[in-house]
Design an enzyme around this catalytic site. Structure first.
Site, short mmCIF file in Angstrom:
data_model
loop_
_atom_site.label_atom_id
_atom_site.label_comp_id
_atom_site.label_asym_id
_atom_site.label_seq_id
_atom_site.Cartn_x
_atom_site.Cartn_y
_atom_site.Cartn_z
CG HIS A 231 6.71 37.61 -19.96
ND1 HIS A 231 7.24 36.38 -19.71
CD2 HIS A 231 7.73 38.49 -19.82
CE1 HIS A 231 8.52 36.50 -19.41
NE2 HIS A 231 8.85 37.77 -19.48
CB CYS B 239 10.11 37.37 -22.40
SG CYS B 239 11.78 36.93 -21.94
CG ASP C 144 1.96 37.95 -15.91
OD1 ASP C 144 2.52 38.50 -14.94
OD2 ASP C 144 2.56 37.68 -16.97
CE LYS D 110 9.67 41.16 -13.98
NZ LYS D 110 10.52 41.28 -15.16
N1 PMP Z 1 5.02 38.33 -16.92
C1 PMP Z 1 5.41 39.57 -17.21
C2 PMP Z 1 4.40 40.55 -17.73
C3 PMP Z 1 6.73 39.94 -17.04
O1 PMP Z 1 7.13 41.17 -17.33
C4 PMP Z 1 7.66 39.00 -16.54
C5 PMP Z 1 9.13 39.34 -16.35
N2 PMP Z 1 9.69 40.08 -17.37
C6 PMP Z 1 7.20 37.71 -16.24
C7 PMP Z 1 5.87 37.42 -16.44
C8 PMP Z 1 8.10 36.65 -15.73
O2 PMP Z 1 8.62 37.01 -14.49
P1 PMP Z 1 9.81 36.18 -13.84
O3 PMP Z 1 10.86 36.04 -14.90
O4 PMP Z 1 10.24 37.03 -12.69
O5 PMP Z 1 9.25 34.86 -13.42
#
Ligand code: PMP
Length: 416
Positions: free
Chosen positions: A133, A374, A210, A236
């Site tokens: 991400h 993202c 992560d 999540k």
């Molecule tokens: N890493 C992964 C694999 C994610 O799916 C996400 C959220 N889509 C994030 C990081 C970032 O999370 P946040 O926007 O809640 O900080």
């Protein structure tokens, strides 16, 4: 009895009964029953979480740590009590290792700026994977610009699994940190994270995981995993937005300087010298998201009371229904077909734009995400700039997936 009512995920509780815990799911959207398949973006909240937040604001609202009055003591007890719930959830050794952040993104930036900026030098390497991400790419790029360190990327194979040989080859004496996604949000791939952590540790690197997409789908035990850092976001896993966690090994956190300065992270302050607070508060400058932490605690209580084996089996039945339901739709290509996946399916349909597919699905009451998720580099690897992504949570049913697959077929015919 419907198929939905037969699926169980908690001792004595069917999926239909679990659904009733999530009030938002009962609504109709564009005159159709809502089918919420955007859970990788954010999950819905059960009533117990909503109540925990409302109760805090209704009865206990006060700032934490600083007050001697009753409300402040109650707020502090609830805030710190939630930290213990997170510790137990991750099986960390101590609450000193559990730092509240705004989410995964802030947790990763904290490590990059507190650990990385002070430890890395020109020529040091940070290893990530091609599945990351943006939250696990951009903070490292910023750090590389600041320190002269070099970002290395382990490639993925055609099915969306990591290339294990390339990963092993890229780990070397210059690798100071491996920052690895546990579960891919764009493709659903579950990485063999225990092996990857062990390999990176054997090469002498620190490891950050992560876990944003993993915590609600995979068992996580940071002590068994042996990682140095593990980051996740509350939203999540059925908790509010704006609250997340950085787990860090205590000895490491102890050596790291604070990232942000301000109230709550100090023991004494003078103009000449400031002494910092103990862990974990050294990394929690300013008034925190107290209600968010309490909501996270309530969400973890809710989640941990469920039968995890039943949830895992349910998730695999949803994945099978998703894959089976979409396979065979003419021109539809699933991106990411790893053998080990969570119930996330990304796809494109030849000749149909994702945004149009998403909009038409919404008109049928079905919420999916379209776009780059993202994870632009991960999608680029497969020659696409965006996909339609359906992602499940514990409250989704096979019936909903069947409705979704039927709707995709209809939408395709409408668009082509
Ligand atoms: N890493 C992964 C694999 C994610 O799916 C996400 C959220 N889509 C994030 C990081 C970032 O999370 P946040 O926007 O809640 O900080």
């Amino acid at each position: 009895m419907t198929a939905c009512a037969q699926q169980t995920a908690a001792p004595g509780k069917s999926i239909a009964q679990l659904r009733a815990d999530f009030p938002i799911l009962a609504q109709r959207v564009h005159n159709h029953p809502l089918v919420y398949l955007d859970n990788a973006a954010t999950t819905q909240k059960p009533q117990v979480v909503i109540d925990a937040i409302a109760d805090y604001y209704t009865y206990d609202n006060a700032n934490v740590h600083r007050g001697i009055h009753t409300l402040s003591e109650r707020a502090t007890a609830a805030y710190e009590g939630a930290r213990e719930k997170v510790r137990a959830f991750l099986n960390a050794a101590s609450t000193a290792e559990i730092i509240y952040t705004r989410g995964t993104t802030e947790a990763i930036n904290l490590v990059a700026q507190s650990w990385g900026r002070n430890q890395l030098q020109a020529g040091d390497e940070i290893l990530i994977t091609a599945l990351e991400h943006h939250a696990n790419i951009v903070p490292w790029q910023l750090l590389c610009q600041q320190t002269g360190a070099v970002l290395k990327v382990a490639p993925v194979l055609e099915d969306g699994t990591l290339d294990p040989a390339a990963f092993a080859e890229l780990l070397g004496p210059r690798t100071r940190l491996a920052a690895l996604v546990h579960v891919s949000n764009a493709l659903g791939t579950i990485n063999p994270i225990a092996d990857m952590v062990a390999q990176a540790k054997a090469a002498g690197a620190l490891v950050l995981v992560d876990g944003a997409q993993a915590v609600a789908h995979e068992p996580v035990d940071v002590s068994a995993l042996g990682c140095d850092f593990y980051a996740f976001s509350g939203h999540k896993i059925y908790a509010p937005t704006g609250i997340g966690i950085l787990y860090g090994r205590e000895a490491l956190l102890d050596e790291m300087p604070p990232w942000q300065g301000g109230g709550d992270m100090i023991r004494t302050v003078s103009f000449e010298h400031t002494e910092y607070a103990d862990l974990p508060w050294k990394f929690e400058a300013g008034t925190p998201h107290i209600a968010g932490a309490i909501g996270l605690g309530a969400a973890l209580d809710y989640f941990r009371a469920l039968d995890q084996a039943a949830l895992a089996a349910h998730e695999q039945s949803l994945l099978a229904a998703l894959t089976g339901g979409l396979t065979g739709i003419p021109g539809l290509r699933i991106i990411g077909t790893a053998p080990n996946k969570v119930a996330v399916v990304s796809f494109v349909i030849e000749g149909a734009h994702q945004a149009d597919i998403g909009k038409l699905l919404d008109s049928l009451g079905i919420a999916v995400r379209v776009g780059h998720h993202c994870a632009m580099p991960a999608l680029k690897r497969f020659g696409v700039t965006g996909t339609v992504r359906a992602s499940c949570a514990l409250y989704n049913t096979v019936e909903e997936i069947e409705r979704f697959a039927g709707a995709v077929t209809r939408v395709r015919e409408m668009l082509l």
